[in-house]
Design a protein around this motif. Structure first.
Motif, mmCIF file in Angstrom:
data_model
loop_
_atom_site.group_PDB
_atom_site.id
_atom_site.type_symbol
_atom_site.label_atom_id
_atom_site.label_comp_id
_atom_site.label_asym_id
_atom_site.label_seq_id
_atom_site.Cartn_x
_atom_site.Cartn_y
_atom_site.Cartn_z
ATOM 1 N N THR A 105 10.770 -19.548 31.877
ATOM 2 C CA THR A 105 10.658 -18.170 31.414
ATOM 3 C C THR A 105 11.687 -17.299 32.122
ATOM 4 N N VAL A 106 11.853 -17.517 33.422
ATOM 5 C CA VAL A 106 12.854 -16.766 34.192
ATOM 6 C C VAL A 106 14.239 -17.018 33.634
ATOM 7 N N HIS A 107 14.555 -18.269 33.368
ATOM 8 C CA HIS A 107 15.878 -18.608 32.826
ATOM 9 C C HIS A 107 16.105 -17.933 31.477
ATOM 10 N N ARG A 108 15.082 -17.915 30.658
ATOM 11 C CA ARG A 108 15.206 -17.288 29.340
ATOM 12 C C ARG A 108 15.506 -15.796 29.461
ATOM 13 N N VAL A 109 14.787 -15.120 30.356
ATOM 14 C CA VAL A 109 15.024 -13.687 30.542
ATOM 15 C C VAL A 109 16.428 -13.436 31.076
ATOM 16 N N LEU A 110 16.869 -14.237 32.040
ATOM 17 C CA LEU A 110 18.197 -14.057 32.609
ATOM 18 C C LEU A 110 19.286 -14.300 31.569
ATOM 19 N N ALA A 111 19.094 -15.303 30.718
ATOM 20 C CA ALA A 111 20.071 -15.572 29.668
ATOM 21 C C ALA A 111 20.139 -14.434 28.663
ATOM 22 N N GLU A 112 18.960 -13.860 28.346
ATOM 23 C CA GLU A 112 18.924 -12.751 27.392
ATOM 24 C C GLU A 112 19.551 -11.489 27.960
ATOM 25 N N ARG A 113 19.368 -11.248 29.259
ATOM 26 C CA ARG A 113 19.788 -9.979 29.856
ATOM 27 C C ARG A 113 21.155 -10.040 30.538
ATOM 28 N N TRP A 118 24.915 -16.806 32.705
ATOM 29 C CA TRP A 118 24.396 -16.047 33.847
ATOM 30 C C TRP A 118 24.551 -16.784 35.167
ATOM 31 N N ARG A 119 24.517 -18.115 35.115
ATOM 32 C CA ARG A 119 24.626 -18.881 36.360
ATOM 33 C C ARG A 119 25.978 -18.698 37.035
ATOM 34 N N SER A 120 27.006 -18.328 36.268
ATOM 35 C CA SER A 120 28.330 -18.130 36.870
ATOM 36 C C SER A 120 28.370 -16.902 37.777
ATOM 37 N N GLY A 146 29.321 -14.360 47.735
ATOM 38 C CA GLY A 146 28.760 -14.884 48.971
ATOM 39 C C GLY A 146 27.629 -14.070 49.557
ATOM 40 N N ARG A 147 27.333 -12.907 48.988
ATOM 41 C CA ARG A 147 26.237 -12.098 49.512
ATOM 42 C C ARG A 147 24.884 -12.699 49.133
ATOM 43 N N LYS A 148 23.943 -12.717 50.087
ATOM 44 C CA LYS A 148 22.577 -13.115 49.777
ATOM 45 C C LYS A 148 21.922 -11.991 48.986
ATOM 46 N N VAL A 149 21.238 -12.350 47.896
ATOM 47 C CA VAL A 149 20.681 -11.326 47.016
ATOM 48 C C VAL A 149 19.228 -11.614 46.659
ATOM 49 N N ALA A 150 18.553 -10.542 46.254
ATOM 50 C CA ALA A 150 17.213 -10.618 45.676
ATOM 51 C C ALA A 150 17.344 -10.297 44.195
ATOM 52 N N VAL A 151 16.816 -11.168 43.344
ATOM 53 C CA VAL A 151 16.924 -11.003 41.895
ATOM 54 C C VAL A 151 15.542 -10.690 41.348
ATOM 55 N N LYS A 152 15.348 -9.446 40.921
ATOM 56 C CA LYS A 152 14.049 -9.042 40.381
ATOM 57 C C LYS A 152 14.074 -9.165 38.868
ATOM 58 N N VAL A 153 13.152 -9.951 38.343
ATOM 59 C CA VAL A 153 13.082 -10.230 36.914
ATOM 60 C C VAL A 153 11.770 -9.676 36.369
ATOM 61 N N PRO A 225 18.446 -2.007 51.228
ATOM 62 C CA PRO A 225 19.456 -2.894 50.628
ATOM 63 C C PRO A 225 20.071 -2.255 49.390
ATOM 64 N N ASP A 226 21.379 -2.370 49.239
ATOM 65 C CA ASP A 226 22.061 -1.721 48.127
ATOM 66 C C ASP A 226 21.975 -2.568 46.857
ATOM 67 N N VAL A 227 22.286 -1.943 45.740
ATOM 68 C CA VAL A 227 22.261 -2.602 44.434
ATOM 69 C C VAL A 227 23.557 -3.389 44.247
ATOM 70 N N VAL A 228 23.433 -4.612 43.775
ATOM 71 C CA VAL A 228 24.578 -5.478 43.513
ATOM 72 C C VAL A 228 24.903 -5.512 42.025
ATOM 73 N N HIS A 229 23.867 -5.589 41.193
ATOM 74 C CA HIS A 229 24.057 -5.669 39.742
ATOM 75 C C HIS A 229 22.757 -5.244 39.070
ATOM 76 N N GLN A 230 22.886 -4.635 37.902
ATOM 77 C CA GLN A 230 21.678 -4.209 37.188
ATOM 78 C C GLN A 230 21.876 -4.386 35.696
ATOM 79 N N ALA A 231 20.850 -4.897 35.038
ATOM 80 C CA ALA A 231 20.817 -5.018 33.584
ATOM 81 C C ALA A 231 19.393 -4.745 33.136
ATOM 82 N N ASP A 232 19.177 -4.620 31.844
ATOM 83 C CA ASP A 232 17.834 -4.373 31.327
ATOM 84 C C ASP A 232 16.886 -5.483 31.775
ATOM 85 N N GLN A 233 15.838 -5.113 32.492
ATOM 86 C CA GLN A 233 14.798 -6.023 32.966
ATOM 87 C C GLN A 233 15.250 -6.975 34.079
#
Length: 449
Positions: A105-113, A118-120, A146-153, A225-233
């Motif tokens: 389900t996570v992969h599906r949302v990431l691919a859609e958004r 997205w893996r690149s 190379g930055r460690k990130v938190a990905v909120k889905v 922590p600062d924002v690295v990237h943002q997309a819908d959801q």
């Protein structure tokens, strides 16, 4: 569970079953007492089972159900001790975790958004969630630079589920009355409903978080922590380690508790003054204590989750600090007049000024001392005083009004005090008020006059 349950009928049925479960356990308890078991033993067992069912349902449903559970969890310190112990573990579970979404389900949302490739964007991405909350879950990753990130889905269907849950919870709100003495949960549910749209908008959250990250960059006390990237959801931010505040509450040293409490108090008042925004979701899962090998005075507070904020361009309202200063000085007439002017006392209500001040004095006690030791006993005393129908405080409190513009500020302040009591922290609150709260410091008030 493939994702957040989206069928309203399914979610409503689970929530609607709560009253039946409570009634069934009460009947079972009566039967056991008739069978000879001690009443106190049966009561504890009923409380444990009720807590287990209640918060298991809230956690599994996520959405508005879990959001409501998290909002309730910070008031755990107001519960009478004989009731609190069986609920405490169930409540605090909601501050850090919930059943996760499967990786597919996570992969599906990431691919859609983020796009099919997205893996690149990531050098690494962990399928197992590091944390789960009311409308989304967080994954560890390493960004392409190379930055460690938190990905909120965000959970699929989160918006519909939030609205459905909160509407249904409103219908069974009376069930939660015994959990928090003196607290009417209906306004809390109404306020949570009003914030749904903002909570779901990760663009708004990204902007609020970035403002805080820039303002507190290099700060000796607060880390955002600062924002690295943002997309819908999907929201990608810098990763932050640290000890979750829920762990400090459950097993931290007194040194950790005091430092965490001081930092939390500092952020409550410094945040709006410096950013024009009030972080409005102060449950312990959104904070980390960043310790090191140095003294506790150098430890910092990490702040997460800016999905709900109150926009206060001028900082916290001037009347709050002014009324608090006047109340501590014992000026009953001026305090009463200010509360009436701000809408806390409606024009048709007649109150005695001294009675209003007597109502406020125990609540504002922490602001009148150089240091104050917050604990559950103090919080329970305040809750019991206001909840007891025979007390003057209860009678006066029923006649007060909470203006809409102050509702979120009130909830955040009360929630933060609840966390301070859970921590059992000794805090120099007065110093924070003098530095950051408009109208509180007599010299500052005189200069602005």
């Amino acid at each position: 569970m493939s994702d957040l349950p989206r069928k309203a009928v399914t979610r409503t049925a689970k929530l609607a079953a709560l009253p039946l479960g409570f009634a069934g356990r009460a009947t079972l308890g009566l039967g056991k007492r008739l069978g000879g078991r001690p009443a106190d033993e049966v009561a504890v067992e009923l409380q444990e089972r009720t807590a287990e069912q209640l918060f298991k349902v809230l956690g599994e449903l996520k959405g508005g159900a879990m959001k409501f559970g998290q909002a309730l969890s910070v008031f755990e310190s107001a519960l009478p001790e004989d009731v609190a112990s069986p609920y405490r573990a169930a409540l605090t579970k909601l501050q850090e975790a919930a059943p996760p979404m499967p990786a597919r389900t996570v992969h599906r949302v990431l691919a859609e958004r983020l796009g099919k490739d997205w893996r690149s964007l990531f050098a690494e991405f962990e399928d197992a969630p590091a944390a789960a909350a009311s409308i989304g879950q967080v994954h560890r990753g390493v960004w392409s630079d190379g930055r460690k990130v938190a990905v909120k889905v965000q959970y699929p269907g989160a918006g519909d589920a939030l609205l459905s849950d909160l509407a249904q919870l409103g219908r069974v709100a009376r069930l939660f009355g015994p959990l928090i003495p003196g607290m009417d949960v209906k306004p809390l549910l109404a306020e949570l409903r009003a914030r749904v749209e903002e909570e779901l908008d990760y663009d708004l959250e990204a902007r609020a978080q970035h403002v805080h990250a820039v303002e507190f960059a290099g700060d000796p006390d607060v880390v955002v922590p600062d924002v690295v990237h943002q997309a819908d959801q999907v929201l990608v931010t810098e990763w932050m380690d640290g000890v979750p505040l829920s762990e400090v509450i459950s097993g931290g040293s007194q040194e950790m508790r005091d430092r965490a409490g001081q930092l939390l108090s500092h952020f409550l008042f410094a945040g709006p003054a410096r950013t024009g925004l009030l972080h409005a979701d102060p449950h312990p899962g959104n904070f980390r204590l960043l310790t090191d090998d140095g003294p506790a005075s150098g430890w910092r507070l990490g702040v997460l989750d800016f999905g709900t904020v109150d926009r206060l361009p001028e900082g916290l309202p001037l009347p709050i600090g002014t009324a608090l200063r006047l109340a501590l000085a014992g000026d009953a007439e001026q305090v009463h007049a200010m509360l009436r002017e701000e809408g806390f006392v409606k024009p048709t209500i007649k109150l005695d000024s001294d009675a209003v001040l007597d109502y406020l004095r125990p609540i504002i006690e922490p602001a009148g001392r150089e240091e104050f030791a917050f604990d559950r006993a103090w919080m329970r005393a305040q809750a019991a005083r206001i909840a007891d129908p025979r007390s003057p405080a209860h009678q006066l409190g029923k006649q007060l009004n909470l203006p809409p513009s102050y509702l979120l500020i009130h909830r955040v302040t009360l929630s933060t005090v609840g966390v301070l009591c859970q921590l059992g922290a000794t805090v120099r609150l007065r110093a924070e008020l003098q530095e950051w709260l408009p109208g509180f410091d007599p010299e500052g008030a005189a200069e602005s006059a």
